[in-house]
Every structure is written in C-alpha cells, then in structure tokens.
Design a protein around this motif. Structure first.
Motif, PDB file in Angstrom:
ATOM      1  N   MET A 177       0.851  -1.200   0.000  1.00  0.00           N
ATOM      2  CA  MET A 177       0.000   0.000   0.000  1.00  0.00           C
ATOM      3  C   MET A 177       0.882   1.244   0.000  1.00  0.00           C
ATOM      4  SD  MET A 177      -3.154   0.860  -0.145  1.00  0.00           S
ATOM      5  CE  MET A 177      -3.944  -0.657   0.364  1.00  0.00           C
ATOM      6  N   GLU A 178       0.611   2.163  -0.903  1.00  0.00           N
ATOM      7  CA  GLU A 178       1.441   3.359  -1.016  1.00  0.00           C
ATOM      8  C   GLU A 178       0.705   4.582  -0.454  1.00  0.00           C
ATOM      9  OE1 GLU A 178       2.894   3.540  -5.002  1.00  0.00           O
ATOM     10  OE2 GLU A 178       3.873   1.583  -4.869  1.00  0.00           O
ATOM     11  N   LYS A 179       0.351   5.544  -1.302  1.00  0.00           N
ATOM     12  CA  LYS A 179      -0.196   6.810  -0.791  1.00  0.00           C
ATOM     13  C   LYS A 179      -1.596   6.616  -0.216  1.00  0.00           C
ATOM     14  CE  LYS A 179      -1.060  11.584  -2.164  1.00  0.00           C
ATOM     15  NZ  LYS A 179      -0.808  12.603  -3.217  1.00  0.00           N
ATOM     16  N   ILE A 180      -1.794   7.139   0.984  1.00  0.00           N
ATOM     17  CA  ILE A 180      -3.084   7.059   1.678  1.00  0.00           C
ATOM     18  C   ILE A 180      -3.648   8.463   1.839  1.00  0.00           C
ATOM     19  CG2 ILE A 180      -4.270   6.386   3.803  1.00  0.00           C
ATOM     20  CD1 ILE A 180      -2.065   4.321   4.262  1.00  0.00           C
ATOM     21  N   VAL A 181      -4.878   8.664   1.421  1.00  0.00           N
ATOM     22  CA  VAL A 181      -5.576   9.945   1.597  1.00  0.00           C
ATOM     23  C   VAL A 181      -6.803   9.691   2.457  1.00  0.00           C
ATOM     24  CG1 VAL A 181      -6.763  11.840   0.439  1.00  0.00           C
ATOM     25  CG2 VAL A 181      -4.726  10.815  -0.612  1.00  0.00           C
ATOM     26  N   ILE A 182      -6.948  10.479   3.511  1.00  0.00           N
ATOM     27  CA  ILE A 182      -8.012  10.264   4.494  1.00  0.00           C
ATOM     28  C   ILE A 182      -8.842  11.531   4.629  1.00  0.00           C
ATOM     29  CG2 ILE A 182      -8.508   9.745   6.914  1.00  0.00           C
ATOM     30  CD1 ILE A 182      -5.736   8.303   6.963  1.00  0.00           C
ATOM     31  N   LEU A 183     -10.143  11.391   4.499  1.00  0.00           N
ATOM     32  CA  LEU A 183     -11.084  12.485   4.763  1.00  0.00           C
ATOM     33  C   LEU A 183     -11.699  12.272   6.136  1.00  0.00           C
ATOM     34  CD1 LEU A 183     -12.936  14.903   3.868  1.00  0.00           C
ATOM     35  CD2 LEU A 183     -14.530  13.148   3.026  1.00  0.00           C
ATOM     36  N   THR A 184     -11.661  13.292   6.990  1.00  0.00           N
ATOM     37  CA  THR A 184     -12.312  13.184   8.294  1.00  0.00           C
ATOM     38  C   THR A 184     -13.403  14.236   8.431  1.00  0.00           C
ATOM     39  OG1 THR A 184     -10.743  14.651   9.460  1.00  0.00           O
ATOM     40  CG2 THR A 184     -10.200  12.304   9.363  1.00  0.00           C
ATOM     41  N   GLY A 185     -14.459  13.836   9.151  1.00  0.00           N
ATOM     42  CA  GLY A 185     -15.569  14.741   9.420  1.00  0.00           C
ATOM     43  C   GLY A 185     -15.842  14.848  10.903  1.00  0.00           C
ATOM     44  N   ALA A 186     -16.968  15.430  11.240  1.00  0.00           N
ATOM     45  CA  ALA A 186     -17.282  15.732  12.634  1.00  0.00           C
ATOM     46  C   ALA A 186     -17.306  14.499  13.519  1.00  0.00           C
ATOM     47  CB  ALA A 186     -18.634  16.449  12.711  1.00  0.00           C
ATOM     48  N   GLY A 187     -17.595  13.326  12.928  1.00  0.00           N
ATOM     49  CA  GLY A 187     -17.694  12.115  13.725  1.00  0.00           C
ATOM     50  C   GLY A 187     -16.409  11.720  14.420  1.00  0.00           C
ATOM     51  N   ILE A 188     -15.251  12.113  13.878  1.00  0.00           N
ATOM     52  CA  ILE A 188     -13.997  11.734  14.522  1.00  0.00           C
ATOM     53  C   ILE A 188     -13.727  12.576  15.761  1.00  0.00           C
ATOM     54  CG2 ILE A 188     -12.416  13.250  13.250  1.00  0.00           C
ATOM     55  CD1 ILE A 188     -10.488  10.815  13.082  1.00  0.00           C
ATOM     56  N   SER A 189     -14.305  13.775  15.823  1.00  0.00           N
ATOM     57  CA  SER A 189     -14.099  14.650  16.980  1.00  0.00           C
ATOM     58  C   SER A 189     -15.240  14.588  17.988  1.00  0.00           C
ATOM     59  CB  SER A 189     -13.913  16.098  16.517  1.00  0.00           C
ATOM     60  OG  SER A 189     -12.713  16.249  15.789  1.00  0.00           O
ATOM     61  N   ALA A 190     -16.324  13.898  17.634  1.00  0.00           N
ATOM     62  CA  ALA A 190     -17.486  13.853  18.522  1.00  0.00           C
ATOM     63  C   ALA A 190     -17.139  13.240  19.879  1.00  0.00           C
ATOM     64  CB  ALA A 190     -18.616  13.069  17.866  1.00  0.00           C
ATOM     65  N   GLU A 191     -16.267  12.210  19.862  1.00  0.00           N
ATOM     66  CA  GLU A 191     -15.906  11.565  21.119  1.00  0.00           C
ATOM     67  C   GLU A 191     -14.901  12.371  21.938  1.00  0.00           C
ATOM     68  OE1 GLU A 191     -15.658   7.089  20.998  1.00  0.00           O
ATOM     69  OE2 GLU A 191     -15.729   7.531  18.842  1.00  0.00           O
ATOM     70  N   SER A 192     -14.449  13.479  21.372  1.00  0.00           N
ATOM     71  CA  SER A 192     -13.645  14.431  22.143  1.00  0.00           C
ATOM     72  C   SER A 192     -14.514  15.539  22.736  1.00  0.00           C
ATOM     73  CB  SER A 192     -12.562  15.050  21.247  1.00  0.00           C
ATOM     74  OG  SER A 192     -11.581  14.093  20.909  1.00  0.00           O
ATOM     75  N   GLY A 193     -15.829  15.418  22.536  1.00  0.00           N
ATOM     76  CA  GLY A 193     -16.758  16.372  23.122  1.00  0.00           C
ATOM     77  C   GLY A 193     -17.167  17.510  22.213  1.00  0.00           C
ATOM     78  N   LEU A 194     -16.799  17.447  20.939  1.00  0.00           N
ATOM     79  CA  LEU A 194     -17.165  18.507  19.999  1.00  0.00           C
ATOM     80  C   LEU A 194     -18.418  18.099  19.232  1.00  0.00           C
ATOM     81  CD1 LEU A 194     -13.668  19.612  18.682  1.00  0.00           C
ATOM     82  CD2 LEU A 194     -15.020  20.542  20.562  1.00  0.00           C
ATOM     83  N   GLY A 195     -19.441  18.933  19.298  1.00  0.00           N
ATOM     84  CA  GLY A 195     -20.734  18.589  18.731  1.00  0.00           C
ATOM     85  C   GLY A 195     -20.761  18.653  17.219  1.00  0.00           C
ATOM     86  N   THR A 196     -21.728  17.938  16.633  1.00  0.00           N
ATOM     87  CA  THR A 196     -21.964  17.953  15.197  1.00  0.00           C
ATOM     88  C   THR A 196     -23.247  18.730  14.915  1.00  0.00           C
ATOM     89  OG1 THR A 196     -23.340  15.966  15.121  1.00  0.00           O
ATOM     90  CG2 THR A 196     -20.952  15.643  15.131  1.00  0.00           C
ATOM     91  N   PHE A 197     -23.541  18.909  13.633  1.00  0.00           N
ATOM     92  CA  PHE A 197     -24.772  19.595  13.233  1.00  0.00           C
ATOM     93  C   PHE A 197     -26.005  18.928  13.830  1.00  0.00           C
ATOM     94  CE2 PHE A 197     -22.317  21.069   9.391  1.00  0.00           C
ATOM     95  CZ  PHE A 197     -22.454  22.425   9.651  1.00  0.00           C
ATOM     96  N   ARG A 198     -25.934  17.611  13.991  1.00  0.00           N
ATOM     97  CA  ARG A 198     -27.130  16.846  14.337  1.00  0.00           C
ATOM     98  C   ARG A 198     -27.298  16.610  15.835  1.00  0.00           C
ATOM     99  NH1 ARG A 198     -24.649  15.837  10.006  1.00  0.00           N
ATOM    100  NH2 ARG A 198     -25.709  15.624   8.000  1.00  0.00           N
ATOM    101  N   ASP A 199     -26.366  17.075  16.648  1.00  0.00           N
ATOM    102  CA  ASP A 199     -26.467  16.862  18.087  1.00  0.00           C
ATOM    103  C   ASP A 199     -27.591  17.700  18.692  1.00  0.00           C
ATOM    104  OD1 ASP A 199     -24.388  15.121  18.088  1.00  0.00           O
ATOM    105  OD2 ASP A 199     -22.888  16.568  18.773  1.00  0.00           O
TER     106      ASP A 199
END
Length: 230
Positions: free
Chosen positions: A1-23
């Motif tokens: 496996m070579e180049k990895i591109v990752i998209l992150t959204g609000a769900g990765i920070s939700a467990e750090s206590g940061l709310g999403t649009f839907r909370d």
C-alpha cells in the motif's frame, strides 16, 4: 500500500466532546445555519456570528484528541509512504495528536480573516466585529471559516491528492456535504481502494468498496493497526 488519503468529518471529533450539526442540545441546535454559517448571516448580525464561533473556539481549546486522532498520527509517522489528512473539521485535534500533513478545507477556529483585504492571523480567544485587521486596519474581522455558499480551501491540491491515492478512507463524515461527498467517487475512478469508517452508513456508503461501522475510537485504531501490520 502506497499513498493514503483520508477524509475526516465531525464524527472523529465527537468523542472528544465537539458537537456535530445533528447533536441535540449542542451549539448548533441553538442556532439556524443560515444565521451563523453563511456570509449573509454574518452581514445581518456579525456579533451573533462572532459569539457563536467564540463559544466553539472555547469548546475546542478545552478538548483533547481521542484515540482515533492519535491512531491517524501514528499511521502518518510509521507508514512508509505519504499519508494526507483532509478534514472538514475546524478544530485542531489532528495537529494536537501529532499529525503533520492536514488540509483544513473548511478553515480553522484558530484563524481570523479580514473580509476586506484577505489577511489572515491567529484568532484571539474572543473576536468582535470591530476588531481591526492587523494589515489594513479595517474593522472587517471574521472567523477564518468556510461558510455555506463559499468555496472550500485547498481544492486544487485536494483533487490532485485524490487522483494519486492508492487508498482513500472517509472517517466520521455523513456524505451529505459537497464537494467532500464526491471524493470517494473521484478516488475510485482513479484506481484507489476506498474505505468508509463511520458510526453508521453515510449517504454515499454504496460507493465504498470496504466499510467498518462503530465508534471512531474503536474502528480507526484497529484499522490503522491492521494497515501497519500489513
């Protein structure tokens, strides 16, 4: 496996206590998007918008990276080829966890922008509509955030990374906001293996060749461990 591109959204920070649009009950639930996340809303009531982002900035400074953030930082540090994180999030939790190559397509809470001359600088804890721009002295200070109706940052660079990717992963994103919702299709067309890691299936789940569902703090570290172990 070579180049990895990752998209992150609000769900990765939700467990750090940061709310999403839907909370329910969070900062977003107290305001209409049209009032606090559009250029028109800022023009109507800049004080309301600044108050909203001041509260989000304070919330973000009190939050810590979780195990999903630290797993991605470990992947970047130990994977032999390039790892790029594209994030829809405006917090700095990826950087706090140790990630070095992060493209904030929607801007950052830690940034201030002059609406007149385009100058950028580090945002203070609290911003006000009459704060003068350090470059041109105009009281046209706004958060350096990409609002609805504006063009996300780094798009040329992002498309180039997607088309070079061998693996594309989307983590904690709903698949409902464009252009990010189209990233999986573009990466797939150019030959990347595509993976979704999410609490529940996104709106574009059928476009992915591999899926993992559950909390980000559980699915992401395991996925990273498996990648690094070959």
């Amino acid at each position: 496996m070579e180049k990895i591109v990752i998209l992150t959204g609000a769900g990765i920070s939700a467990e750090s206590g940061l709310g999403t649009f839907r909370d329910e009950g969070g900062l977003w639930a107290q305001h209409r998007i049209e009032d606090v996340a559009t250029p028109e809303g800022f023009a109507r009531n800049p004080q309301l918008v600044h108050d909203f982002y001041n509260a989000r900035r304070l919330q973000a400074t009190r939050s810590l990276p979780n195990s999903a953030h630290t797993a991605l930082a470990l992947l970047e540090a130990e994977h032999p080829a390039q790892v790029i994180i594209i994030t829809q999030n405006v917090d700095g939790l990826h950087e706090a966890a140790g990630s070095r190559t992060v493209l904030h397509m929607h801007g950052r809470l830690a940034g201030a922008l002059c609406a007149k001359c385009g100058h950028r600088w580090a945002a203070p804890d609290a911003m006000r509509p009459d704060d003068p721009c350090p470059a041109c002295s105009t009281p046209a200070t706004r958060p350096d955030i990409v609002w609805f109706g504006e063009i996300p940052y780094h798009m040329g660079e992002i498309w180039d990374h997607l088309r070079d990717a061998d693996l594309f992963a989307a983590i904690g994103t709903s698949g409902e906001v464009y252009p990010a919702a189209a990233f999986v299709q573009d990466a797939d067309r150019h030959g990347a293996h595509t993976v979704e890691l999410n609490l529940e299936p996104s709106s574009v789940v059928s476009d992915f060749s591999e899926t993992h569902f559950g909390k980000a703090t559980e699915t992401v570290p395991l996925w990273v461990k498996n990648l690094l172990n070959g």
